[in-house]
Design an enzyme around this catalytic site. Structure first.
Site, mmCIF file in Angstrom:
data_model
loop_
_atom_site.group_PDB
_atom_site.id
_atom_site.type_symbol
_atom_site.label_atom_id
_atom_site.label_comp_id
_atom_site.label_asym_id
_atom_site.label_seq_id
_atom_site.Cartn_x
_atom_site.Cartn_y
_atom_site.Cartn_z
ATOM 1 C CB CYS A 157 0.235 1.625 4.124
ATOM 2 S SG CYS A 157 -1.528 1.372 4.128
ATOM 3 C CB CYS A 163 -0.934 -0.174 1.148
ATOM 4 S SG CYS A 163 -1.624 1.324 1.384
#
Length: 104
Positions: free
Chosen positions: A34, A31
């Site tokens: 993230c 991600c």
């Protein structure tokens, strides 16, 4: 204090036994947002290590915990202030905004 990574509900339960503000962060290795948010979490950890506890949960390794917190997308974070679970924080949040949300 370092950022804590948990993989089981028992580990999470033990880590939540604290009087500090908790930021519970759900993420995954692949991600991009993230990874960007991880920098904010590192900065938060450095500046407020005695006041804030950061707990990270990899959604791929702990889907049961993610399901319990109704994580539908990542990054997904939850603040626990005075033992009360706050509204979900979706996506990347800049450091100053996150500080304001936490009241630190």
């Amino acid at each position: 204090m370092s950022i804590v990574h948990v993989t089981t509900k028992n580990e999470l339960r033990e880590q939540l036994k604290t009087k500090r503000i908790v930021l519970l962060n759900f993420w995954a290795e692949w991600c991009g947002p993230c990874k960007m948010f991880a920098g904010v979490l590192n900065q938060l950890n450095e500046e407020f290590s005695g006041k804030v506890k950061i707990i990270k949960v990899n959604v791929e390794k702990s889907p049961d915990i993610a399901a319990e917190y109704k994580v539908m997308g990542i990054p997904h974070s939850r603040l626990i202030i005075q033992k009360k679970l706050r509204e979900p924080i979706m996506g990347y949040v800049p450091f100053e905004k996150l500080k304001k949300m936490m009241g630190v």
